[in-house]
Each structure stands twice: as structure tokens, then as C-alpha cells.
Design an enzyme around this catalytic site. Structure first.
Site, PDB file in Angstrom:
ATOM      1  N   ASN A   9       0.871  -1.179   0.000  1.00  0.00           N
ATOM      2  CA  ASN A   9       0.000   0.000   0.000  1.00  0.00           C
ATOM      3  C   ASN A   9       0.905   1.225   0.000  1.00  0.00           C
ATOM      4  O   ASN A   9       1.484   1.569   1.023  1.00  0.00           O
ATOM      5  CB  ASN A   9      -0.896  -0.033   1.245  1.00  0.00           C
ATOM      6  CG  ASN A   9      -1.730   1.235   1.385  1.00  0.00           C
ATOM      7  OD1 ASN A   9      -1.770   2.063   0.474  1.00  0.00           O
ATOM      8  ND2 ASN A   9      -2.388   1.381   2.525  1.00  0.00           N
ATOM      9  N   LYS A  11       0.106   4.218  -0.256  1.00  0.00           N
ATOM     10  CA  LYS A  11      -0.559   5.401   0.328  1.00  0.00           C
ATOM     11  C   LYS A  11      -0.372   6.601  -0.611  1.00  0.00           C
ATOM     12  O   LYS A  11      -0.320   6.410  -1.818  1.00  0.00           O
ATOM     13  CB  LYS A  11      -0.035   5.646   1.741  1.00  0.00           C
ATOM     14  CG  LYS A  11      -0.190   4.382   2.609  1.00  0.00           C
ATOM     15  CD  LYS A  11       0.044   4.602   4.072  1.00  0.00           C
ATOM     16  CE  LYS A  11      -0.145   3.263   4.814  1.00  0.00           C
ATOM     17  NZ  LYS A  11      -0.021   3.412   6.265  1.00  0.00           N
ATOM     18  N   HIS A  94      -9.424   1.214   4.943  1.00  0.00           N
ATOM     19  CA  HIS A  94      -8.148   1.424   5.645  1.00  0.00           C
ATOM     20  C   HIS A  94      -8.377   2.375   6.823  1.00  0.00           C
ATOM     21  O   HIS A  94      -9.179   3.304   6.726  1.00  0.00           O
ATOM     22  CB  HIS A  94      -7.107   2.006   4.683  1.00  0.00           C
ATOM     23  CG  HIS A  94      -5.729   1.982   5.259  1.00  0.00           C
ATOM     24  ND1 HIS A  94      -5.303   2.930   6.164  1.00  0.00           N
ATOM     25  CD2 HIS A  94      -4.705   1.112   5.104  1.00  0.00           C
ATOM     26  CE1 HIS A  94      -4.052   2.635   6.532  1.00  0.00           C
ATOM     27  NE2 HIS A  94      -3.673   1.544   5.905  1.00  0.00           N
ATOM     28  N   GLU A  96      -6.768   4.808   7.872  1.00  0.00           N
ATOM     29  CA  GLU A  96      -6.570   6.227   7.549  1.00  0.00           C
ATOM     30  C   GLU A  96      -7.829   6.809   6.903  1.00  0.00           C
ATOM     31  O   GLU A  96      -8.166   7.973   7.103  1.00  0.00           O
ATOM     32  CB  GLU A  96      -5.329   6.395   6.653  1.00  0.00           C
ATOM     33  CG  GLU A  96      -4.055   6.187   7.468  1.00  0.00           C
ATOM     34  CD  GLU A  96      -2.898   5.574   6.706  1.00  0.00           C
ATOM     35  OE1 GLU A  96      -2.900   5.584   5.463  1.00  0.00           O
ATOM     36  OE2 GLU A  96      -1.972   5.056   7.383  1.00  0.00           O
ATOM     37  N   GLU A 166      -5.007  -4.647  10.785  1.00  0.00           N
ATOM     38  CA  GLU A 166      -4.003  -3.605  10.975  1.00  0.00           C
ATOM     39  C   GLU A 166      -4.302  -2.838  12.255  1.00  0.00           C
ATOM     40  O   GLU A 166      -5.122  -1.900  12.230  1.00  0.00           O
ATOM     41  CB  GLU A 166      -4.008  -2.635   9.791  1.00  0.00           C
ATOM     42  CG  GLU A 166      -3.757  -3.277   8.449  1.00  0.00           C
ATOM     43  CD  GLU A 166      -3.208  -2.274   7.430  1.00  0.00           C
ATOM     44  OE1 GLU A 166      -2.129  -2.530   6.916  1.00  0.00           O
ATOM     45  OE2 GLU A 166      -3.850  -1.238   7.190  1.00  0.00           O
ATOM     46  N   GLY A 172       2.690   2.669  10.776  1.00  0.00           N
ATOM     47  CA  GLY A 172       3.615   3.787  10.605  1.00  0.00           C
ATOM     48  C   GLY A 172       4.338   4.209  11.866  1.00  0.00           C
ATOM     49  O   GLY A 172       4.945   5.272  11.913  1.00  0.00           O
ATOM     50  N   SER A 213       3.721  -1.694  10.359  1.00  0.00           N
ATOM     51  CA  SER A 213       5.173  -1.699  10.571  1.00  0.00           C
ATOM     52  C   SER A 213       5.832  -3.028  10.199  1.00  0.00           C
ATOM     53  O   SER A 213       6.779  -3.463  10.858  1.00  0.00           O
ATOM     54  CB  SER A 213       5.510  -1.302  12.012  1.00  0.00           C
ATOM     55  OG  SER A 213       5.075   0.023  12.272  1.00  0.00           O
TER      56      SER A 213
HETATM   57  P1  13P Z   1       3.176   0.713   7.636  1.00  0.00           P
HETATM   58  O1  13P Z   1       3.689  -0.585   7.061  1.00  0.00           O
HETATM   59  O2  13P Z   1       3.869   1.920   7.085  1.00  0.00           O
HETATM   60  O3  13P Z   1       3.116   0.673   9.123  1.00  0.00           O
HETATM   61  O4  13P Z   1       1.664   0.861   7.124  1.00  0.00           O
HETATM   62  C1  13P Z   1       0.807  -0.218   7.265  1.00  0.00           C
HETATM   63  C2  13P Z   1      -0.419   0.063   6.508  1.00  0.00           C
HETATM   64  O5  13P Z   1      -1.206   0.906   6.870  1.00  0.00           O
HETATM   65  C3  13P Z   1      -0.644  -0.702   5.268  1.00  0.00           C
HETATM   66  O6  13P Z   1      -1.932  -0.502   4.795  1.00  0.00           O
END
Ligand code: 13P
Length: 252
Positions: A9, A11, A94, A96, A166, A172, A213
């Protein structure tokens, strides 16, 4: 029996030129890996360019979101029909999107049903916040998100579903969940909810990914768990070598 799946992903990262460069960097090494379903999820702007680069390979392409309506007056949105032109997968719900763009279990559910209608494989994201984790609400929250998000999915389509657990506190932050904690949520919370919805056999066939992560260093700990069927990778998917190493680690 469940083929592992690793999705990147990206983002809101990478211009079209940078996206091309990243895919080129993964190149032959990613193509060579067999026994893992490999998926790249760049921003909408780069989907066409990346689709052209991936043509004829076994690497799948996914969008990071979509609207549930096929077309119409929804300024700024992208429809499943448009996503389907280039993608086989779509990330839905997601954290976010839930946190910054007001997505709820209900809107996620509408999108899951739209994916079903159009034959797109949804990667449905669920997970608790830090406050929910600390107050012992993980099982309740994750169970609710699973049951509500997947309401009305047909038994015939259900095996195509991909769930990504997640935990928001692990995204992150560099503070990944332990393999053991993620396995507990996958085995004792998510799979039982899938069993309630679709029955034992189908529940056993649905992939449940871990995200938060994930790195090349910690990926083997997750992939060693019997109920962790791959990963949804954020930051580490922006580094060609690191992402290829994570995919490699998923080979059984
Ligand atoms: P990170 O791997 O940067 O922690 O992000 C995970 C994520 O949100 C994947 O959709």
C-alpha cells in the site's frame, strides 16, 4: 491451502515517474517469486502507468479506495467500474480512511458489496486504535468491523475476500504487533467471525493478512503463524529491495 498474499500500500506517495522507477526497481526479482500472490497498490494517478508495466506478469494491481456507486455526480470520487478497468484488487476501509475521511463500517460494507458486484477482490482493513487496545476492546472492535463490513456478502464470493488486520497503533509507528498477538486476533477473533458469517469451510479459505510496521526483518515472525496469510505493507513497500524481501519471506 491458503496461498499467501503480500500487498504494498503505497498510500499518498510517488509521482507517476517515481512509481515507474519503483516498479522497475522491483523488476525481475519480484516476478521470479512464485507461490505468493503479489499486489501493488499505487495512488490512482499511477494505476494506468503501473498497469502497463505489469501487463503480462503475475503481479496484481490494486486501488487504495473507491466509491460504491458505478457512476454519477460524486465529485472527486472513483467508481468500481473505473477501478476494474485496470485493477483486480481494491483496499477498502483502511484506518486512515476511517480516521481522516469519515468512513464507517456502513460505508465500508457498501464498498465491499460494490467490489463483489464488479468481481474486484477487496482487501478489507480492520483494526483497533491504541485507546481501544489499551482498554481491552480489541476483540469487540475487530469482531464488529468484520461482521458489519462483510454483511450481505454471498457465500459464493466470500472465498475471494481478503481481510487485513491492521492495529492502528502499529501503523507507521515502527511498533509492530508481536506475531503472537496478531495470531491471537486472526485465530480467535477474525476467523471465528468469518465462520459465523460463512461457515467453517469458507472461513478457513479466506486470507487474513497482518499490517502495521511490517519490515523484511520482522516479516518471518508473522508468516510463521498458522493464521497469518500474508501482509499489507505500507512504508516498506516504497523500497524495492525491502518489499521483494518481504514477498520472498512469505513463500511457504
Ligand atoms: P506501515 O507498514 O507503514 O506501518 O503501514 C501499514 C499500513 O497501513 C498498510 O496498509
Amino acid at each position: 491451502m491458503r496461498t499467501p498474499l503480500v500487498a504494498g500500500n503505497w498510500k499518498m506517495n510517488k509521482t507517476v515517474a517515481e512509481a515507474r522507477e519503483l516498479v522497475a526497481g522491483m523488476g525481475q526479482n519480484l516476478k521470479r517469486i512464485q507461490g505468493v500472490e503479489k499486489v501493488l497498490c499505487p495512488p490512482f494517478m499511477s494505476l494506468v502507468a503501473v498497469a502497463n508495466l505489469l501487463g503480462g506478469t503475475d503481479i496484481g494491481l490494486g486501488a487504495q479506495n473507491m466509491h460504491w456507486e458505478d457512476k454519477g455526480a460524486f465529485t472527486g470520487e472513483v467508481s468500481p467500474v473505473m477501478v476494474k478497468e485496470f485493477c483486480q484488487y481494491v483496499i477498502l476501509g483502511h484506518s486512515e480512511r476511517r480516521t481522516y475521511f469519515g468512513e464507517t463500517d456502513e460505508t465500508v460494507n457498501r464498498k465491499v458489496l460494490a467490489a463483489q458486484r464488479h468481481g474486484l477482490t477487496p482487501i478489507v482493513c480492520i483494526g483497533e486504535t491504541l485507546a481501544q487496545y489499551e482498554s481491552g476492546q480489541t476483540a469487540d472492535v475487530v469482531r464488529r468491523q468484520t461482521l458489519e463490513g462483510l454483511k450481505g456478502v454471498d457465500a459464493a464470493f466470500a472465498p475471494r475476500l481478503v481481510i487485513a488486520y491492521e492495529p492502528v497503533w502499529a501503523i507507521g509507528t515502527g511498533k509492530a504487533s508481536s506475531g503472537e498477538n496478531a495470531e491471537f486476533v486472526h485465530r480467535d477473533v477474525i476467523r471465528p467471525a468469518l465462520r459465523e458469517l460463512f461457515g467453517e469451510e469458507t472461513a478457513q479459505s479466506i486470507r487474513i493478512l497482518y499490517g502495521g510496521s511490517v519490515t523484511a526483518a520482522n516479516a518471518p515472525e508473522f508468516f510463521a503463524q498458522p493464521n497469518i496469510d500474508g501482509a499489507l505493507v505500507g512504508g516498506a513497500s516504497l523500497k524495492a529491495e525491502e518489499f521483494v524481501a518481504i514477498v520472498q519471506a512469505a513463500v511457504k
